[in-house]
Motif scaffolding. Structure first.
Motif, PDB file in Angstrom:
ATOM      1  N   LEU A   1       0.844  -1.201   0.000  1.00 18.94           N
ATOM      2  CA  LEU A   1       0.000   0.000   0.000  1.00 18.94           C
ATOM      3  C   LEU A   1       0.879   1.251   0.000  1.00 18.94           C
ATOM      4  N   ALA A   2       1.935   1.217   0.800  1.00 14.68           N
ATOM      5  CA  ALA A   2       2.825   2.390   0.884  1.00 14.68           C
ATOM      6  C   ALA A   2       3.522   2.648  -0.449  1.00 14.68           C
TER       7      ALA A   2
ATOM      8  N   HIS B   1       3.511   8.917  -2.446  1.00 15.27           N
ATOM      9  CA  HIS B   1       4.619   9.673  -3.029  1.00 15.27           C
ATOM     10  C   HIS B   1       5.359  10.483  -1.981  1.00 15.27           C
ATOM     11  N   THR B   2       4.703  10.712  -0.842  1.00 18.30           N
ATOM     12  CA  THR B   2       5.352  11.507   0.201  1.00 18.30           C
ATOM     13  C   THR B   2       5.635  10.623   1.410  1.00 18.30           C
TER      14      THR B   2
ATOM     15  N   GLU C   1       4.540  13.521 -10.041  1.00 13.63           N
ATOM     16  CA  GLU C   1       5.858  14.176  -9.974  1.00 13.63           C
ATOM     17  C   GLU C   1       5.837  15.302  -8.931  1.00 13.63           C
ATOM     18  N   GLN C   2       4.757  16.084  -8.924  1.00  9.07           N
ATOM     19  CA  GLN C   2       4.666  17.183  -7.950  1.00  9.07           C
ATOM     20  C   GLN C   2       4.608  16.627  -6.529  1.00  9.07           C
ATOM     21  N   LEU C   3       3.810  15.579  -6.344  1.00  6.38           N
ATOM     22  CA  LEU C   3       3.673  15.021  -4.988  1.00  6.38           C
ATOM     23  C   LEU C   3       5.019  14.526  -4.471  1.00  6.38           C
TER      24      LEU C   3
ATOM     25  N   TYR D   1      -4.920   9.532  -1.852  1.00  9.65           N
ATOM     26  CA  TYR D   1      -4.679   9.139  -3.250  1.00  9.65           C
ATOM     27  C   TYR D   1      -4.019   7.754  -3.294  1.00  9.65           C
ATOM     28  N   ALA D   2      -3.122   7.497  -2.331  1.00 16.28           N
ATOM     29  CA  ALA D   2      -2.453   6.189  -2.286  1.00 16.28           C
ATOM     30  C   ALA D   2      -3.479   5.093  -2.007  1.00 16.28           C
TER      31      ALA D   2
END
Ligand SMILES: Nc1ncnc2c1ncn2[C@@H]1O[C@H](COP(=O)(O)OP(=O)(O)OP(=O)(O)O)[C@@H](O)[C@H]1O
Length: 664
Positions: A81-82, A86-87, A130-132, A425-426
């Motif tokens: 899940l992780a 993205h962060t 990409e931004q995240l 979102y993830a």
């Protein structure tokens, strides 16, 4: 602090970080992972947040996963899940999810997970990843000191006031009570801002229009934003994508976004030009002079000088006047070359308006070879350019700093919104990309799924299985699973764990459909590596004895028989299954001793089988991965013999055929 796991040392550290105990407790309750991670280790922070949630829903975060194998499957699921985050924040927050038997907690997570699925659908194709990935927690580093400017106070009172505000951490602060002192400062800095009245005007000094930081040292305000430039620029870009997708509403944020975007600008175009001009000035002028000297040399070499009698008389009467005479005669050539040189420098440097006048100062008009430059004038011009650049830059910086001075909270909020978005979102992407669906949580016990896929396999074949009876399915809660070697028995136990753990975390599961009652505990005993010594056997028995509690549980066990000799194993397994059956627990035990176990058991134990349907055209085993109910699966030797019959010839083939006959 009324949290389990918070010892006195941890408590002190938290109190120190958050100011007081109540604030620290609130941060834990709110799941302030970023704050907590700056004081504690990641593990401690995760545990604390889990404990706080568990406390709220009156469950224990460690209770559900009752064996190491169950914890292993949970960890695999969390990493998987992780992988969609993205962060770092989202990865951490995913780590705080845990399975439980609390219907309310599960319901809350399910709600968040279904919202996140909607979010992921809306974001499809928008390319926000990409931004995240560029978004990090905002850092606070003290702004670097401004060296080229200073602040002067004209009286001791203002001086003290500015000093007590800590202004001198960022910029030189002086007390200048007389015009002389002020003038001396003006000579040492490119800009001096004067605070406090009563001073005669000194031209080089500006009177401060505001006493706030954004005016006196805009760098102190902008430092924070510049330090976090990459994160903030990415956050602004990401925010506009969220707005476009209708996922977040950033109306009213436009000015802030605009200012953040301007942070990246190189102050302004004019300041840029002045800076480039100052940097290139000397090189350009030197180049123009050197070209001019070559030209002078060429033209002088090609010229001749005819002296008539009057000239000769003049030279002779004035003694050494021959040089002046040459200069007079060469003046025309010199002026032409000089004009060309200035023209070249002017074009090359792209000078504007009054700046051109400086070239007359730099290129001396006195006839000489080689042509000489006035280095003093060159330095003064450079100095002027730098001051003008500083002024322009300062104006732009002040404007920007004024708009951002009170916007730190907004910056923090923006980053937090995006990190929370990334978490959601993830979850949504996990559901969408893995093709998961929400299970139906029933009030009765049992577990029933169709079209399920083990998440660890690359090309999983779908499996259906039921314990406790679905429509048209057998009612037993306890089953023995038999089957061919490599038929997928262990894979099925893993899959059951995956489904149950995800469902009880409030997340969707890898099955086309699933209906289940909630369990209080999951026991998963993995395959033992061989017969155990007496001591190890005793330890294993103690471990198995924990199933003797009143909790509603699911027990999965993989070939327990290998811990001791087959006869004893069958009795132990039969006894365990009877106990589980009597307590209404659900269980699947993989065993090759199914027939013996059933003989010893006193309660209805179903035997299911994963069977090999035969051999394919390449003589490979064809396995039906979904167990057949009430069916003892055929053993593999029979199929291997079948393969040997098919792939050999003559006497050898006849031998294998006779052997195969013994099985039929
Ligand atoms: N549902 C499935 N879809 C695709 N492949 C599967 C499936 N189940 C099992 N397999 C494949 O079969 C291999 C063996 O599976 P598994 O180890 O679960 O079998 P097993 O019956 O437990 O074997 P053993 O009797 O040796 O313990 C797996 O590594 C996987 O490659």
């Amino acid at each position: 602090m009324d949290l389990p796991g918070v010892g006195p040392r941890l408590r002190e550290r938290l109190k120190e970080h958050y100011g007081d105990e109540e604030k620290a407790l609130q941060a834990v309750r709110d799941g302030d992972l970023l704050g907590l991670c700056s004081t504690l280790s990641e593990r401690q922070a995760l545990q604390l947040v889990q404990y706080a949630r568990a406390l709220k829903f009156r469950v224990s975060p460690d209770e559900f996963l009752a064996t190491d194998e169950a914890v292993r499957i949970y960890s695999l699921l969390i990493s998987r899940l992780a992988g969609f985050a993205h962060t770092e924040y989202a990865r951490l927050k995913i780590g705080t999810l845990f399975p439980s038997s609390s219907q309310e907690l599960i319901e809350e997570n399910r709600l968040a997970a279904s919202r996140s699925l909607e979010v992921a659908r809306r974001m499809e194709g928008l390319g926000i990843e990409e931004q995240l990935r560029s978004i990090r927690p905002l850092r606070e580093r003290s702004a670097s000191r401004v060296r080229e400017r200073a602040v002067a106070a004209s009286n001791a009172e203002d001086f003290q006031r500015l000093k007590s505000r800590g202004l001198d951490r960022f910029i030189d602060l002086h007390l200048a009570e007389s015009p002389q002192e002020l003038l001396a400062l003006a000579r040492s800095y490119s800009v001096v801002s004067l605070v406090g009245g009563g001073m005669v005007d000194v031209e080089e000094v500006e009177r401060a229009e505001s006493l706030e930081d954004w005016y006196l040292v805009p760098e102190a305000v902008l430092g924070f934003y510049r330090e976090n430039m990459e994160t903030l620029a990415a956050a602004v870009e990401a925010a506009s994508k969220l707005q476009a997708a209708g996922v977040e509403d950033f109306r009213g944020w436009e000015d802030f976004f605009d200012r953040i975007s301007r942070l990246g600008d190189k102050s302004d175009i004019e300041a840029e030009r002045l800076s480039r001009l100052a940097a290139r000035l000397e090189g350009c002028v030197d180049q123009a002079a050197s070209t001019a000297n070559e030209e002078l040399k060429r033209r002088i070499e090609n010229s001749s000088l005819t002296l008539d009698g009057t000239d000769l008389l003049q030279v002779m009467s004035r003694g050494d006047g021959i040089r002046e005479l040459f200069e007079i005669r060469m003046k025309g050539i010199y002026q032409e070359v000089l004009k060309e040189a200035k023209e070249r420098a002017r074009e090359e440097l792209d000078l504007k308006g009054a700046e051109e006048v400086w070239l007359d100062e730099i290129f001396s008009s006195a006839v000489s070879y080689p042509l000489e430059l006035d280095r003093g004038a060159l330095r003064s011009f450079e100095q002027e350019l730098r001051s003008r650049q500083e002024e322009r830059g300062l104006k732009a910086k002040r404007e920007l700093a004024r708009g951002l001075a009170d916007e730190r909270n907004r910056a923090e909020t923006l980053v937090h919104i995006l990190m929370e978005f990334d978490y959601s979102y993830a979850l949504g992407s996990f559901t969408l990309k893995e093709g998961l669906s929400f299970p139906e949580i029933a009030s009765e016990t049992g577990l029933c799924f169709q079209g399920a896929r083990n998440l660890s396999l690359e090309q999983p074949e779908k499996v259906s299985y039921c314990l406790g009876g679905g429509p048209g399915e057998p009612p037993e809660m306890v089953a023995l699973l038999s089957g061919v070697n490599s038929g997928g028995k262990t894979t099925l136990l893993d899959l059951i764990s995956q489904i149950v753990i995800l469902a009880q975390m409030g997340l969707p599961v890898p099955a086309d459909s699933c209906r289940m009652g909630l369990f209080e505990q999951l026991y998963y005993f993995s395959k033992s590596r061989g017969t155990l010594s007496a001591g190890a056997f005793e330890t294993a028995m103690r471990k198995f004895a924990v199933v003797e509690n009143e909790k509603r549980k699911l027990v999965l066990a993989d070939e327990l028989e290998s811990i001791t000799e087959p006869g004893a194993s069958a009795r132990i397994i039969a006894c365990m299954l009877d106990e589980l059956n009597r307590r209404g627990s659900a269980a699947v035990f993989v065993s090759h001793l199914a027939e013996d176990v059933r003989r010893f058991s006193e309660t209805p134990v179903r035997v299911d089988g994963i069977e090999a349907e035969g051999l394919d055209e390449n003589n490979c085993l064809v396995v039906c991965r979904s167990p057949r109910y009430n069916y003892l699966a055929k053993s593999t030797p029979e199929l291997i013999l079948d393969r040997l019959v098919r792939t050999t010839k003559g006497q050898e083939k006849e031998f294998y055929s006779r052997l195969l006959g013994k099985f039929r």
